[in-house]
Each structure stands twice: as C-alpha cells, then as structure tokens.
Scaffold this motif. Sequence first.
Motif, PDB file in Angstrom:
ATOM      1  N   SER A 135     -38.334 -89.524  -3.176  1.00  0.00           N
ATOM      2  CA  SER A 135     -37.818 -91.035  -3.397  1.00  0.00           C
ATOM      3  C   SER A 135     -36.233 -91.687  -2.875  1.00  0.00           C
ATOM      4  O   SER A 135     -35.803 -92.673  -3.020  1.00  0.00           O
ATOM      5  N   LYS A 136     -35.403 -90.813  -3.673  1.00  0.00           N
ATOM      6  CA  LYS A 136     -34.555 -91.285  -3.284  1.00  0.00           C
ATOM      7  C   LYS A 136     -33.417 -91.353  -2.096  1.00  0.00           C
ATOM      8  O   LYS A 136     -32.596 -92.119  -1.579  1.00  0.00           O
ATOM      9  N   LEU A 137     -33.819 -90.372  -1.247  1.00  0.00           N
ATOM     10  CA  LEU A 137     -33.513 -90.156  -0.005  1.00  0.00           C
ATOM     11  C   LEU A 137     -35.041 -91.713   1.142  1.00  0.00           C
ATOM     12  O   LEU A 137     -34.651 -91.663   2.183  1.00  0.00           O
ATOM     13  N   MET A 138     -35.754 -92.111  -0.084  1.00  0.00           N
ATOM     14  CA  MET A 138     -37.248 -92.671   0.522  1.00  0.00           C
ATOM     15  C   MET A 138     -37.055 -91.747   2.340  1.00  0.00           C
ATOM     16  O   MET A 138     -37.340 -93.130   3.022  1.00  0.00           O
ATOM     17  N   ILE A 139     -37.698 -90.792   2.078  1.00  0.00           N
ATOM     18  CA  ILE A 139     -38.100 -90.031   3.666  1.00  0.00           C
ATOM     19  C   ILE A 139     -39.767 -91.139   3.968  1.00  0.00           C
ATOM     20  O   ILE A 139     -40.338 -91.426   2.995  1.00  0.00           O
ATOM     21  N   SER A 140     -39.451 -90.847   4.817  1.00  0.00           N
ATOM     22  CA  SER A 140     -41.231 -91.441   5.221  1.00  0.00           C
ATOM     23  C   SER A 140     -42.201 -90.221   4.808  1.00  0.00           C
ATOM     24  O   SER A 140     -42.034 -88.970   4.735  1.00  0.00           O
ATOM     25  N   THR A 181     -16.455 -94.476  10.497  1.00  0.00           N
ATOM     26  CA  THR A 181     -16.641 -93.313  11.381  1.00  0.00           C
ATOM     27  C   THR A 181     -18.689 -93.100  11.864  1.00  0.00           C
ATOM     28  O   THR A 181     -18.745 -93.338  11.020  1.00  0.00           O
ATOM     29  N   ASN A 182     -18.894 -92.631  13.123  1.00  0.00           N
ATOM     30  CA  ASN A 182     -20.283 -92.888  13.399  1.00  0.00           C
ATOM     31  C   ASN A 182     -21.082 -91.619  12.092  1.00  0.00           C
ATOM     32  O   ASN A 182     -21.873 -91.877  11.642  1.00  0.00           O
ATOM     33  N   HIS A 183     -19.890 -90.677  12.172  1.00  0.00           N
ATOM     34  CA  HIS A 183     -20.341 -89.977  10.517  1.00  0.00           C
ATOM     35  C   HIS A 183     -20.671 -90.655   9.886  1.00  0.00           C
ATOM     36  O   HIS A 183     -21.696 -90.232   8.836  1.00  0.00           O
ATOM     37  N   CYS A 184     -19.917 -91.181   8.817  1.00  0.00           N
ATOM     38  CA  CYS A 184     -20.274 -91.856   7.958  1.00  0.00           C
ATOM     39  C   CYS A 184     -21.081 -93.412   7.349  1.00  0.00           C
ATOM     40  O   CYS A 184     -21.846 -93.085   6.980  1.00  0.00           O
ATOM     41  N   ARG A 185     -21.444 -94.237   8.532  1.00  0.00           N
ATOM     42  CA  ARG A 185     -22.503 -94.434   8.590  1.00  0.00           C
ATOM     43  C   ARG A 185     -23.653 -93.790   8.784  1.00  0.00           C
ATOM     44  O   ARG A 185     -24.324 -94.394   8.344  1.00  0.00           O
ATOM     45  N   ARG A 186     -23.860 -92.987   9.086  1.00  0.00           N
ATOM     46  CA  ARG A 186     -25.136 -92.348   9.333  1.00  0.00           C
ATOM     47  C   ARG A 186     -25.369 -91.582   8.370  1.00  0.00           C
ATOM     48  O   ARG A 186     -26.397 -91.629   7.176  1.00  0.00           O
ATOM     49  N   ILE A 187     -24.323 -91.067   6.916  1.00  0.00           N
ATOM     50  CA  ILE A 187     -24.237 -90.590   5.564  1.00  0.00           C
ATOM     51  C   ILE A 187     -24.679 -92.243   4.793  1.00  0.00           C
ATOM     52  O   ILE A 187     -25.999 -91.924   3.967  1.00  0.00           O
ATOM     53  N   MET A 188     -23.943 -93.000   5.430  1.00  0.00           N
ATOM     54  CA  MET A 188     -24.512 -94.209   4.229  1.00  0.00           C
ATOM     55  C   MET A 188     -25.780 -94.594   4.363  1.00  0.00           C
ATOM     56  O   MET A 188     -26.751 -95.276   3.815  1.00  0.00           O
ATOM     57  N   ARG A 189     -26.273 -94.769   5.531  1.00  0.00           N
ATOM     58  CA  ARG A 189     -27.618 -94.470   6.363  1.00  0.00           C
ATOM     59  C   ARG A 189     -28.874 -94.377   5.181  1.00  0.00           C
ATOM     60  O   ARG A 189     -29.660 -94.884   5.025  1.00  0.00           O
ATOM     61  N   ASN A 190     -28.562 -93.212   4.942  1.00  0.00           N
ATOM     62  CA  ASN A 190     -29.437 -92.375   4.934  1.00  0.00           C
ATOM     63  C   ASN A 190     -29.344 -91.990   3.375  1.00  0.00           C
ATOM     64  O   ASN A 190     -30.825 -92.362   2.663  1.00  0.00           O
ATOM     65  N   ILE A 191     -28.354 -92.115   2.337  1.00  0.00           N
ATOM     66  CA  ILE A 191     -28.332 -93.125   0.996  1.00  0.00           C
ATOM     67  C   ILE A 191     -28.996 -93.941   0.875  1.00  0.00           C
ATOM     68  O   ILE A 191     -29.578 -93.682   0.057  1.00  0.00           O
TER      69      ILE A 191
END
Length: 199
Positions: free
Chosen positions: A73-78, A188-198
């Motif tokens: 639920s936290k990660l809202m996985i499909s 940076t792209n790395h941080c954007r990926r992390i934030m998108r997953n959060i």
Amino acid sequence: MLLVLSDEHKEHLGFLHEVDPSVVGEFGRIAVEFLRKGSNPKIYEGAARKLNVSADTVQHGVEGLIYLLTESSKLMISELDFQDSVLVLGFPAELNEVLLQLYLDNRKEIRHILSQLAPTLPQYHNLEWRLDVQLASRTLRQQVKPTVTLKLHLDDSGTQSARVLQTDPATLLHLIAELERALAEAKTNHCRRIMRNIK
C-alpha cells in the motif's frame, strides 16, 4: 515495482500454505484491525486453538500479512506487480487471488492509517533577518564582528511558533552552499525516480 520480501517474512507467510483461503481472508481482517486498533493477543490465542497451532505461529502469520499489505500500500504497487511479488512465495492460484483481493479492498484505508501515523513536521511560514555589526570597541579597535540573526516563523498544525537563530556570515554562506547542493541533487534523475516511487 516489485516488493522484495526477506527470508524471515517469507517464513512467516509460509504458514498461509497450511490454512484454508477463507482463513487467510480472516487473517487479513485481523491484520487491518491490528493496524486500526493495535495488537490483541486474545485474537491470536483464539485463532491458534481453532487451527491447532501455537499463538506465536498465528501472530507471525498475521504480522507477515501486515508487512505485505502495508509495504504494498505504501508503494501503491499495481495489481500485476502485487501478483508477481506474491508469486515468489509459491502459493496456489486461489490463495494468490485472496491476497490480491485483500490488498485491493484495503489499500486506501491502509494508506490513510499510515498517513495518520506519520509525524507532522512544522512548515515554513515567514523569515525575518537582521545583520548586526560591531564596528569598534575600546578593547578591540578596528575589528569588525558581523552577526546574522534569523527569526524563523513556523506553522505547526495551525499553531504559530518562532525560532531565533544566530550565526556568523561564513557559516551562513556554508549553509547556503550545502542547501543549494541538496537542491541540485534533488533535481537529478536518480532522486526523481526515488521520489516518484515514494508517492
């Protein structure tokens, strides 16, 4: 995004192999109730008597289920990612469907419960600053001692508060450089990926 389960969690969830899928649905109800109101050892003991297992086994099974549901639920996985994450546990298709339905039915409520458990941090409201310079004194002639005083106004759940900070210009410049570096890192792209997953 797939959910990675540790060996300990796999072992706890392995107990679900031994019970009927309808019992797994009941364990899911107990897990959500646990998140709402906290643990109740009497429920574990009652379920353990019905299943002829120890209360610890039931508790570990429910805790493993809680971990599976909260992390998903936290990660809202499909739906597909949830099924793929559970697939490594080797459950029968019927049990996988029960777990998927349990996740889909409760993920919004679990996210709501988790958001209430998160600490509330004060938010920036306003900033006042002042530069004080002692130009000279009788004991220290021709020495300049600048000081920057900051008054930080914060809003904490509707309550206004203020913090007074004092520093010298060199430390303030160092702090500004560190904050600018942190902001650049956040882009940076790395941080954007992390934030998108959060989110």
